[in-house]
Design an enzyme around this catalytic site. Structure first.
Site, PDB file in Angstrom:
ATOM      1  N   LYS A  64       1.066  -1.077   0.271  1.00 36.82           N
ATOM      2  CA  LYS A  64      -0.049  -0.200  -0.302  1.00 36.82           C
ATOM      3  C   LYS A  64       0.823   1.475  -0.045  1.00 36.82           C
ATOM      4  CE  LYS A  64      -1.848  -2.028   3.406  1.00 36.82           C
ATOM      5  NZ  LYS A  64      -2.410  -1.682   5.246  1.00 36.82           N
ATOM      6  N   THR A  97      -9.523   7.794   8.721  1.00 37.83           N
ATOM      7  CA  THR A  97      -8.958   6.711   7.959  1.00 37.83           C
ATOM      8  C   THR A  97      -8.226   6.079   8.844  1.00 37.83           C
ATOM      9  OG1 THR A  97      -6.661   7.578   8.097  1.00 37.83           O
ATOM     10  CG2 THR A  97      -7.479   8.219   5.714  1.00 37.83           C
ATOM     11  N   GLY A 144      -8.417   2.644  10.740  1.00 40.94           N
ATOM     12  CA  GLY A 144      -8.864   0.796  10.261  1.00 40.94           C
ATOM     13  C   GLY A 144      -8.696   1.079   9.320  1.00 40.94           C
ATOM     14  N   THR A 145      -8.394   1.421   8.065  1.00 46.17           N
ATOM     15  CA  THR A 145      -8.408   1.216   6.753  1.00 46.17           C
ATOM     16  C   THR A 145      -7.315  -0.072   6.452  1.00 46.17           C
ATOM     17  OG1 THR A 145      -6.137   3.568   5.942  1.00 46.17           O
ATOM     18  CG2 THR A 145      -8.542   3.919   5.572  1.00 46.17           C
ATOM     19  N   GLY A 146      -6.751   0.023   6.693  1.00 41.85           N
ATOM     20  CA  GLY A 146      -5.458  -1.640   6.927  1.00 41.85           C
ATOM     21  C   GLY A 146      -6.294  -2.551   6.976  1.00 41.85           C
ATOM     22  N   CYS A 147      -7.393  -2.847   8.192  1.00 39.45           N
ATOM     23  CA  CYS A 147      -8.068  -3.591   8.817  1.00 39.45           C
ATOM     24  C   CYS A 147      -8.783  -3.506   7.242  1.00 39.45           C
ATOM     25  CB  CYS A 147      -8.733  -2.979  10.113  1.00 39.45           C
ATOM     26  SG  CYS A 147      -7.380  -3.010  11.115  1.00 39.45           S
TER      27      CYS A 147
END
Length: 268
Positions: A173, A205, A207-210
């Site tokens: 990412k 943003t 928790g965007t990775g989760c």
């Protein structure tokens, strides 16, 4: 048939990240969400104030109970925290015939470290058991023991280095790159695919990775090819960020709007 997706991750009581975000993202993308909890946290949109790890043996027991009864079509792994947890989780998943998406959660949005330094080596050794890993640039640098990539060329080099550690695919990412774009890079043994995207000027943003890794696991569990699943998951997260102003949650890094499609549809 609706796919059953298992998230193995920590709990975020504010609802924006961790297990709570995973369940929302899996559900919003058409899957049936299940969860094995690795850690309890005391946190909000401004940071993490405390972490209570679950005993690794009990996490393994949660996974075993699910495997004994329920078909698992894909797995998302998030916060593991310790080397013992890494070992327990991957041992509990041994022999499972389903895609495994590993989001190497190391540091929370507010800067709090969620993976102990001595656990990085254990996680690095476990990468070969993942179908796809989804690190951001700081996480990739941490895994590789290198400086953080600052260009698309650097991303390509680090994606190749991560592939050499054994995962079948890497979704690297690029949100930490400088500039107005947020390009992600999907790398496999067959080559590299850039997934471009604009940068959105927002603090929503958390928790965007989760959210991305859970959406990706869901789409893989539904049988989508990896490149399509990655593209669909990225588009879902971009829209979740774009519509997050509809929420009023906290004073720090706010959550994304996981059920934006439902709310948009209900207003027509």
């Amino acid at each position: 048939m609706i796919s059953n997706i298992l998230s193995i991750a920590g709990s975020d009581p504010s609802g924006g990240a961790g297990i709570q975000a995973d369940i929302k993202a899996i559900s919003a993308n058409g899957g049936y969400a299940m969860a094995a909890i690795t850690a309890l946290t005391a946190q909000n949109t401004r940071g993490v104030s405390a972490v209570q790890m679950i005993e690794p043996a009990f996490v393994a027991e949660q996974i075993a109970a699910l495997r004994a009864d329920i078909r698992i079509d894909a797995v998302k792994i998030g916060m593991l925290g310790t080397s013992d947890m890494v070992s327990a989780v991957f041992a509990a998943l041994a022999g499972l015939d389903a895609p495994v998406v590993l989001d190497p959660v190391m540091v929370a949005k507010g800067g709090d470290r969620l993976l102990r330094a001595d656990a990085v080596a254990a996680l690095r050794d476990a990468l070969a058991q993942a179908s796809v890993i989804t690190p951001n640039l700081p996480e990739a640098a941490d895994l590789l023991g290198q400086d953080e990539a600052v260009s698309e060329t650097g991303m390509e080099e680090q994606a190749r280095a991560l592939l050499a550690l054994g995962p079948k695919a890497v979704l690297l990412k690029g949100g930490h790159l400088a500039g107005g774009a947020c390009p992600d890079l999907l790398a496999t043994a067959d080559g590299m695919l850039w997934l471009p995207g604009p940068r959105q000027a927002t603090q929503r943003t958390h928790g965007t990775g989760c959210t991305l890794s859970s959406a990706l696991a869901t789409r893989l569990g539904q049988g989508m090819p990896l490149s399509q699943a990655a593209s669909v998951a990225k588009a879902y997260v971009a829209r979740a960020i774009a519509t997050a102003d509809a929420l009023s949650v906290g004073q720090g890094h706010g959550p994304t709007h996981h059920f934006h499609a439902f709310f948009e549809g209900s207003t027509r």
